[in-house]
Design an enzyme around this catalytic site. Structure first.
Site, short mmCIF file in Angstrom:
data_model
loop_
_atom_site.label_atom_id
_atom_site.label_comp_id
_atom_site.label_asym_id
_atom_site.label_seq_id
_atom_site.Cartn_x
_atom_site.Cartn_y
_atom_site.Cartn_z
N CYS A 46 -13.98 -55.76 2.42
CA CYS A 46 -13.90 -54.41 1.85
C CYS A 46 -15.24 -54.00 1.24
CB CYS A 46 -12.80 -54.35 0.80
SG CYS A 46 -12.64 -52.75 -0.02
N ASP A 97 13.49 -27.09 -0.17
CA ASP A 97 14.57 -27.60 0.69
C ASP A 97 15.40 -28.62 -0.04
OD1 ASP A 97 12.67 -29.64 0.51
OD2 ASP A 97 13.27 -30.46 2.44
N GLY A 116 13.12 -36.17 4.21
CA GLY A 116 14.43 -36.80 4.24
C GLY A 116 14.40 -38.26 4.57
N ASP A 164 4.23 -30.45 -3.61
CA ASP A 164 5.53 -30.48 -2.94
C ASP A 164 6.38 -29.36 -3.54
OD1 ASP A 164 6.36 -31.32 -5.39
OD2 ASP A 164 7.02 -33.29 -4.75
N SER A 165 7.58 -29.16 -3.04
CA SER A 165 8.35 -27.98 -3.45
C SER A 165 9.25 -28.23 -4.65
CB SER A 165 9.23 -27.54 -2.28
OG SER A 165 10.22 -28.52 -2.06
N GLY A 166 9.40 -29.48 -5.05
CA GLY A 166 10.36 -29.81 -6.09
C GLY A 166 11.71 -30.19 -5.47
N GLY A 167 11.85 -29.94 -4.18
CA GLY A 167 13.13 -30.19 -3.50
C GLY A 167 13.50 -31.67 -3.44
N PHE A 168 12.48 -32.51 -3.34
CA PHE A 168 12.77 -33.95 -3.27
C PHE A 168 13.51 -34.41 -4.53
CE2 PHE A 168 11.49 -38.40 -4.09
CZ PHE A 168 12.18 -38.98 -3.04
N CYS A 178 -15.62 -51.45 -1.00
CA CYS A 178 -15.45 -50.61 -2.20
C CYS A 178 -16.24 -51.19 -3.37
CB CYS A 178 -13.97 -50.45 -2.54
SG CYS A 178 -13.23 -51.77 -3.53
N CYS A 212 -14.75 -54.38 -4.96
CA CYS A 212 -14.99 -55.62 -4.22
C CYS A 212 -16.46 -56.03 -4.26
CB CYS A 212 -14.49 -55.49 -2.79
SG CYS A 212 -12.68 -55.42 -2.73
N HIS A 241 -9.40 -50.05 -5.48
CA HIS A 241 -9.52 -50.83 -4.25
C HIS A 241 -8.43 -50.42 -3.25
CE1 HIS A 241 -9.39 -53.96 -1.26
NE2 HIS A 241 -8.09 -54.04 -1.52
N ASP A 254 1.78 -38.83 2.85
CA ASP A 254 1.55 -39.27 1.47
C ASP A 254 2.46 -40.43 1.17
OD1 ASP A 254 4.01 -38.26 -0.47
OD2 ASP A 254 3.74 -36.92 1.25
N GLN A 291 14.48 -31.16 8.18
CA GLN A 291 15.43 -32.15 7.65
C GLN A 291 16.38 -32.56 8.77
OE1 GLN A 291 15.40 -33.75 4.87
NE2 GLN A 291 14.11 -32.57 3.49
ZN LIG Z 1 -12.12 -53.27 -2.18
#
Ligand SMILES: [Zn+2]
Length: 378
Positions: free
Chosen positions: A326, A171, A239, A92-96, A328, A331, A357, A288, A212
């Protein structure tokens, strides 16, 4: 090979299937992007993050700038080699952080305004912890209190040293409590920073411009039109997203309507399981969210039947896996009883198991949505 290919466009919604072609490999979209703030998916080794099906991670420019520093990372071969992650990366840009260290912290609010705030941030106001100027932002390091400055030029240099496949323009992420006048002026500043970001960025990296405009339809559309008129490789939508989640999709749709179809769109910092389908239906390609990792560290697992708080005593006698449907490795191997015991004994392995998980759950959920788009069901 073009950077982004749309393979299929849904007839039922704005959803689409695509592929991002990056230096470190391909990403099938729509894709969930796990957060690796400090160059690690918290509690996981890189191979565990790979096994969870993560295709692309997002690391945090602000935190890595403070510790260990981008020059340090560059000397060690860049972020990919440093963190032993051979798949694609975003920074990310650091703007957040402009937002979360400033007004957001002053008012104790996040990206979705869940409580009513009495006062609005007015034009000309300055947050307490930072100082915003036309060139960038002055702030104090949370590591040693030193006064530091980041603007578009600095952000591009830092992100170039880190060396992710995809970077973001610098931003200002406006606060949900900002009034329209403040948001409008902030937008002018962010648009100027977008142009400067394009000028200073490393051309080997793909760069996304950020739309934004807060919760104001005209400002959101204006921002989307301005940003899509610049030579960005893709777009981030940042935003605040309204006062509740139903407003969120409306606001995403305002923006997506203005963006060109042939370029990818990333939604910044949003994506709980209950939001994922509607986000994708709005035409978002990647997003994300800290939810799977953040909740895991509090003992909470996401399952096909809702959330489980695994430190609850009742799970001590539960021989089932976290999620019976699941696939994974967690599990397949461990019971709720065992993980509950680890939680109650404050054993840190519990946090890695639940994180693994949760990430697998999010990634396979999105893989299923991709299948639905393929079959024409979404
Ligand atoms: Zn799982």
């Amino acid at each position: 090979v073009p950077f982004f290919t749309v393979i299929k466009k849904s007839k039922k919604s704005r959803a689409r299937l695509g592929i991002l072609h990056l230096t470190h490999g391909k990403v099938e979209t729509p894709a969930f992007v796990p957060v690796a703030t400090q160059a690690v998916v918290k509690t996981l080794a890189a191979e565990e993050a790979r096994k969870s099906g993560a295709q692309l991670l997002i690391a945090n420019t602000y935190h890595l700038h403070l510790k260990p520093g981008e020059k340090f990372v560059k000397k060690r071969g860049g972020l990919h080699r440093f963190m032993a992650w051979d798949r694609p990366l975003m920074t990310d840009s650091g703007g957040f952080q402009v937002f979360s260290l400033g007004f957001g912290r002053d008012h104790g609010v996040g990206k979705i305004l869940s409580k009513k705030v009495g006062e609005r941030v007015r034009q000309g106001a300055q947050p307490q912890k930072i100082q915003i100027t036309g060139r960038g932002v002055w702030f104090r390091s949370i590591v040693d209190g030193k006064k530091l400055f980041i603007g578009p030029k600095e952000s591009m240099r830092i992100q170039s040293d880190l060396g992710a496949d995809i970077i973001f323009a610098f931003d200002e992420c406006t606060s949900p409590v900002a009034d329209k006048e403040y948001t409008k002026n902030s937008l002018v500043r962010s648009h100027q920073w977008a142009q400067e970001s394009l000028r200073y960025r490393n051309k080997k990296q793909k760069i996304y411009g950020i739309v934004q405009g807060g919760k104001y339809q005209d400002l959101r559309k204006e921002s989307a039109q301005f940003i899509s008129g610049l030579a960005f490789d893709g777009y981030g939508i940042g935003g605040e997203f309204g006062d509740n989640k139903s407003e969120m999709t409306t606001m995403i749709n305002w923006v997506v309507d203005e963006l060109p179809n042939e370029k990818p769109r990333h939604l910044l910092g949003i994506g709980h399981p209950e939001d994922i389908e509607s986000i994708i239906r709005s035409g978002i390609d990647t997003f994300d969210c800290i939810a799977p990792t953040h909740y895991a560290r509090r003992g909470i697992a996401f399952t096909s039947r809702g959330r489980l708080s695994l430190s609850k005593k009742s799970f001590l006698t539960d021989a089932k896996p976290i999620d019976t449907s699941c696939k994974c490795t967690v599990c397949k191997t461990y019971t709720r009883a065992y993980i509950c015991h680890l939680m109650r004994a404050s054993e840190i392995t519990a946090l890695s198991l639940i994180t693994m998980h949760n990430l697998f759950y999010f990634n396979s959920y999105v893989a299923l949505v991709r299948q639905k788009i393929k079959k024409g069901a979404l």
